[in-house]
Enzyme design. Structure first.
Site, PDB file in Angstrom:
ATOM      1  N   ASN A 124       0.843  -1.200   0.000  1.00  0.00           N
ATOM      2  CA  ASN A 124       0.000   0.000   0.000  1.00  0.00           C
ATOM      3  C   ASN A 124       0.875   1.246   0.000  1.00  0.00           C
ATOM      4  O   ASN A 124       2.100   1.154  -0.042  1.00  0.00           O
ATOM      5  CB  ASN A 124      -0.963  -0.021   1.193  1.00  0.00           C
ATOM      6  CG  ASN A 124      -0.221  -0.073   2.508  1.00  0.00           C
ATOM      7  OD1 ASN A 124       0.505   0.844   2.864  1.00  0.00           O
ATOM      8  ND2 ASN A 124      -0.372  -1.184   3.228  1.00  0.00           N
TER       9      ASN A 124
ATOM     10  N   ASP B 254      -4.082  -6.171   5.352  1.00  0.00           N
ATOM     11  CA  ASP B 254      -5.089  -6.973   6.055  1.00  0.00           C
ATOM     12  C   ASP B 254      -5.051  -8.432   5.611  1.00  0.00           C
ATOM     13  O   ASP B 254      -5.280  -9.334   6.402  1.00  0.00           O
ATOM     14  CB  ASP B 254      -6.489  -6.394   5.782  1.00  0.00           C
ATOM     15  CG  ASP B 254      -6.670  -5.055   6.485  1.00  0.00           C
ATOM     16  OD1 ASP B 254      -6.179  -4.931   7.627  1.00  0.00           O
ATOM     17  OD2 ASP B 254      -7.264  -4.129   5.891  1.00  0.00           O
TER      18      ASP B 254
ATOM     19  N   LYS C 141       7.965 -17.332 -10.772  1.00  0.00           N
ATOM     20  CA  LYS C 141       7.127 -16.292 -11.345  1.00  0.00           C
ATOM     21  C   LYS C 141       5.927 -16.915 -12.080  1.00  0.00           C
ATOM     22  O   LYS C 141       6.108 -17.855 -12.878  1.00  0.00           O
ATOM     23  CB  LYS C 141       7.955 -15.450 -12.321  1.00  0.00           C
ATOM     24  CG  LYS C 141       7.180 -14.301 -12.911  1.00  0.00           C
ATOM     25  CD  LYS C 141       8.019 -13.517 -13.899  1.00  0.00           C
ATOM     26  CE  LYS C 141       7.131 -12.473 -14.581  1.00  0.00           C
ATOM     27  NZ  LYS C 141       7.783 -11.836 -15.710  1.00  0.00           N
TER      28      LYS C 141
ATOM     29  N   PRO D 222      -2.234 -11.720  10.648  1.00  0.00           N
ATOM     30  CA  PRO D 222      -2.412 -11.504  12.095  1.00  0.00           C
ATOM     31  C   PRO D 222      -2.554 -10.022  12.379  1.00  0.00           C
ATOM     32  O   PRO D 222      -1.944  -9.191  11.694  1.00  0.00           O
ATOM     33  CB  PRO D 222      -1.112 -12.055  12.694  1.00  0.00           C
ATOM     34  CG  PRO D 222      -0.118 -12.043  11.579  1.00  0.00           C
ATOM     35  CD  PRO D 222      -0.913 -12.244  10.317  1.00  0.00           C
ATOM     36  N   ASP D 223      -3.355  -9.686  13.358  1.00  0.00           N
ATOM     37  CA  ASP D 223      -3.458  -8.284  13.778  1.00  0.00           C
ATOM     38  C   ASP D 223      -2.396  -8.051  14.851  1.00  0.00           C
ATOM     39  O   ASP D 223      -2.531  -8.503  15.991  1.00  0.00           O
ATOM     40  CB  ASP D 223      -4.864  -7.981  14.310  1.00  0.00           C
ATOM     41  CG  ASP D 223      -5.063  -6.481  14.516  1.00  0.00           C
ATOM     42  OD1 ASP D 223      -4.147  -5.834  15.072  1.00  0.00           O
ATOM     43  OD2 ASP D 223      -6.117  -5.965  14.109  1.00  0.00           O
ATOM     44  N   ILE D 224      -1.346  -7.365  14.458  1.00  0.00           N
ATOM     45  CA  ILE D 224      -0.185  -7.204  15.342  1.00  0.00           C
ATOM     46  C   ILE D 224      -0.568  -6.396  16.583  1.00  0.00           C
ATOM     47  O   ILE D 224      -0.285  -6.793  17.725  1.00  0.00           O
ATOM     48  CB  ILE D 224       0.971  -6.518  14.575  1.00  0.00           C
ATOM     49  CG1 ILE D 224       1.348  -7.366  13.358  1.00  0.00           C
ATOM     50  CG2 ILE D 224       2.173  -6.298  15.486  1.00  0.00           C
ATOM     51  CD1 ILE D 224       2.241  -6.666  12.356  1.00  0.00           C
TER      52      ILE D 224
ATOM     53  N   PHE E 236      -3.095   3.305  15.451  1.00  0.00           N
ATOM     54  CA  PHE E 236      -3.402   4.351  14.475  1.00  0.00           C
ATOM     55  C   PHE E 236      -4.564   3.878  13.615  1.00  0.00           C
ATOM     56  O   PHE E 236      -4.744   2.676  13.406  1.00  0.00           O
ATOM     57  CB  PHE E 236      -2.187   4.637  13.578  1.00  0.00           C
ATOM     58  CG  PHE E 236      -1.370   5.811  14.057  1.00  0.00           C
ATOM     59  CD1 PHE E 236      -0.634   5.717  15.223  1.00  0.00           C
ATOM     60  CD2 PHE E 236      -1.365   7.003  13.348  1.00  0.00           C
ATOM     61  CE1 PHE E 236       0.113   6.798  15.684  1.00  0.00           C
ATOM     62  CE2 PHE E 236      -0.623   8.090  13.797  1.00  0.00           C
ATOM     63  CZ  PHE E 236       0.116   7.982  14.958  1.00  0.00           C
TER      64      PHE E 236
ATOM     65  N   LYS F 143     -12.634   1.455  16.648  1.00  0.00           N
ATOM     66  CA  LYS F 143     -11.383   0.700  16.470  1.00  0.00           C
ATOM     67  C   LYS F 143     -10.613   0.605  17.788  1.00  0.00           C
ATOM     68  O   LYS F 143     -10.006  -0.414  18.098  1.00  0.00           O
ATOM     69  CB  LYS F 143     -10.526   1.388  15.399  1.00  0.00           C
ATOM     70  CG  LYS F 143      -9.423   0.505  14.875  1.00  0.00           C
ATOM     71  CD  LYS F 143      -8.855   1.004  13.559  1.00  0.00           C
ATOM     72  CE  LYS F 143      -9.797   0.705  12.399  1.00  0.00           C
ATOM     73  NZ  LYS F 143      -9.247   1.107  11.110  1.00  0.00           N
TER      74      LYS F 143
ATOM     75  N   LYS G  69      -9.630  -3.031  19.184  1.00  0.00           N
ATOM     76  CA  LYS G  69      -8.226  -3.449  19.322  1.00  0.00           C
ATOM     77  C   LYS G  69      -7.838  -3.631  20.790  1.00  0.00           C
ATOM     78  O   LYS G  69      -6.840  -4.264  21.092  1.00  0.00           O
ATOM     79  CB  LYS G  69      -7.307  -2.384  18.710  1.00  0.00           C
ATOM     80  CG  LYS G  69      -7.564  -2.113  17.239  1.00  0.00           C
ATOM     81  CD  LYS G  69      -6.723  -2.986  16.344  1.00  0.00           C
ATOM     82  CE  LYS G  69      -7.045  -2.685  14.885  1.00  0.00           C
ATOM     83  NZ  LYS G  69      -6.243  -3.460  13.963  1.00  0.00           N
TER      84      LYS G  69
HETATM   85  O1  C5P Z   1      -7.440  -2.686  11.472  1.00  0.00           O
HETATM   86  P1  C5P Z   1      -6.811  -1.447  11.000  1.00  0.00           P
HETATM   87  O2  C5P Z   1      -5.749  -1.709   9.964  1.00  0.00           O
HETATM   88  O3  C5P Z   1      -7.690  -0.361  10.556  1.00  0.00           O
HETATM   89  O4  C5P Z   1      -6.086  -0.889  12.318  1.00  0.00           O
HETATM   90  C1  C5P Z   1      -5.080   0.031  12.292  1.00  0.00           C
HETATM   91  C2  C5P Z   1      -4.162  -0.145  13.479  1.00  0.00           C
HETATM   92  O5  C5P Z   1      -3.885  -1.513  13.734  1.00  0.00           O
HETATM   93  C3  C5P Z   1      -2.811   0.481  13.235  1.00  0.00           C
HETATM   94  O6  C5P Z   1      -2.292   0.851  14.479  1.00  0.00           O
HETATM   95  C4  C5P Z   1      -2.029  -0.678  12.634  1.00  0.00           C
HETATM   96  O7  C5P Z   1      -0.630  -0.510  12.790  1.00  0.00           O
HETATM   97  C5  C5P Z   1      -2.551  -1.851  13.420  1.00  0.00           C
HETATM   98  N1  C5P Z   1      -2.592  -3.119  12.675  1.00  0.00           N
HETATM   99  C6  C5P Z   1      -1.759  -4.137  13.022  1.00  0.00           C
HETATM  100  N2  C5P Z   1      -1.829  -5.353  12.371  1.00  0.00           N
HETATM  101  C7  C5P Z   1      -2.732  -5.537  11.384  1.00  0.00           C
HETATM  102  C8  C5P Z   1      -3.589  -4.513  11.009  1.00  0.00           C
HETATM  103  C9  C5P Z   1      -3.504  -3.311  11.670  1.00  0.00           C
HETATM  104  O8  C5P Z   1      -0.918  -3.954  13.911  1.00  0.00           O
HETATM  105  N3  C5P Z   1      -2.785  -6.717  10.778  1.00  0.00           N
END
Ligand code: C5P
Length: 403
Positions: free
Chosen positions: A213, A282, A292, A310-312, A332, A346, A350
């Site tokens: 992105n 995401d 390739k 994974p959502d870090i 953020f 959010k 989170k």
């Molecule tokens: O879910 P979204 O991307 O909108 O959330 C944004 C926040 O979550 C940011 O702080 C981003 O760094 C964190 N994030 C993350 N891992 C992901 C998706 C988002 O740490 N897979």
């Protein structure tokens, strides 16, 4: 705005080939809003002219303690009383040895000796050949100067004017500027460790293609810099971005979301604050091809399917240290509309005490931004400003929230 703005600095030059960098430093200081009074030793005048330094600083240069321009003929007293700091760059081996012994046979050393020691800090940027730098005499002097309360900056490493390679180069002008700015920043995060993620992630489709992105990483890098300026130990986990590492910050480069999670988990236990600015993808392709993927001429397009990354932030925020608040987690949200509503939702989803909203399309790649700080009790706006300035304000805000 730089913490240096409005300061008055005596910039002293002793004799060394690195004196050419002092011209750049002088310019950078002036640009940062500093008034610069240049003082040169006789040896320095072999390398730079007072004319150059006068033109760059916009003030006449002092080179002699017998300068009749001072009504009382006491330049060493007058100039040192006005200064917020004396910065000697370059500081030659000889000049440092003179400082150590309280030598005062020319204006610059005389001024250093005569300065009110508790009010006018003395900062020196050593510059010399690598053998001179590593000589026990110099190292002894450096240790003693530090013990005497003099702030000795690091030296750089690399090619030297003499043709040798090693430690002893004077730092570059912008590095000295960073260190001076850090010097004048209150160390509100001293003893704290801050972990920051920044930039996009890159999720491979095959060895030559992937999805990513438009995040530039600038906000996260600015936050890492501001935290370091405030005295924190900073680890910056960066996705693929083209930004220089902020001075004094430990950087870990990663590509994918899973690599970013691994790097964050490795560093989270030691951290007191976690700030997730990264625009983590995401989803990633459920399968990354080893070779390739070829266009075969049939007009058929490849089928891509995705799995969620994974959502870090959520992983760390909901870990025992994150949930207890021992690790203060900040998220953020880059939205395109309804910032307050999205950021509020959010923050709860989170599980973080503080979520910072910004308008993604307006800020990606830009040097400025505007932030909305959302916590359990409401929202506060940090109005439009440079990312550097907003980072300083955000770090200040976070500092007040720490246990
Ligand atoms: O879910 P979204 O991307 O909108 O959330 C944004 C926040 O979550 C940011 O702080 C981003 O760094 C964190 N994030 C993350 N891992 C992901 C998706 C988002 O740490 N897979």
């Amino acid at each position: 705005m730089s913490t240096l703005a409005g300061k008055h600095i005596v910039l002293g030059l002793s004799g060394g080939i690195a004196a050419f960098k002092s011209a750049e430093l002088c310019r950078a200081l002036v640009k940062a809003g500093v008034t610069v009074q240049v003082v040169m030793t006789q040896a320095a005048e072999h390398f730079m002219t007072a004319v150059t330094m006068q033109a760059l600083s916009g003030r006449p240069v002092y080179t002699s303690q017998w300068d009749p321009r001072e009504a009382n003929n006491m330049a060493h007293i007058n100039l040192s009383r006005e200064a917020d700091a004396i910065v000697v760059a370059p500081a030659s081996a000889d000049f440092m040895s003179k400082l150590l012994h309280g030598g005062a046979d020319e204006l610059l050393s005389l001024m250093c000796l005569a300065r009110p020691i508790d009010q006018v800090p003395l900062i020196v940027a050593p510059a010399m050949n690598r053998e001179m730098w590593s000589n026990p005499a110099t190292q002894r002097n450096v240790a003693q100067l530090k013990a005497d309360g003099i702030h000795v900056l690091d030296v750089g490493q690399g090619d030297q004017a003499c043709g040798e390679t090693g430690d002893g180069r004077m730092l570059e002008a912008e590095e000295i500027l960073e260190d001076l700015e850090a010097f004048f920043t209150l160390k509100v995060l001293a003893g704290k460790a801050v972990l920051v993620t920044a930039g996009p992630t890159y999720e491979a489709i095959d060895p030559v293609r992937g999805i990513t992105n438009l995040s530039s990483g600038k906000m996260g890098f600015a936050i890492a810099r501001a935290a370091r300026m405030a005295g924190a130990t900073v680890t910056l986990v960066a996705g693929p971005v083209h930004l220089p590492t902020p001075r004094g910050v430990q950087r870990v480069d990663v590509r994918s979301a899973r690599q970013m999670l691994d790097a964050v988990q490795l560093n989270a236990d030691a951290a007191d604050v976690f700030i997730a600015t990264a625009a983590v993808a995401d989803w990633r392709p459920s399968h990354s091809a080893d070779q390739k993927i070829k266009k075969d001429g049939s007009g058929q397009t490849p089928e891509l399917s995705f799995v969620e990354n994974p959502d870090i932030l959520a992983t760390i925020a909901q870990s025992p240290r994150g949930a207890s608040g021992d690790l203060f987690c900040v998220g953020f949200a880059a939205e395109s509309q309804d910032l307050l509503a999205h950021a509020t939702a959010k923050r709860i989803r989170k599980g973080v005490p503080l979520l910072v909203g910004n308008i993604g399309p307006a800020t990606f790649g830009q040097d400025d931004n505007a932030l909305l700080l959302v916590d359990a009790s409401g929202a506060r706006e940090l109005p439009h400003a440079s990312k550097q300035a907003l980072a300083v304000q955000l770090i200040d805000d976070i500092t007040h929230r720490l246990k």
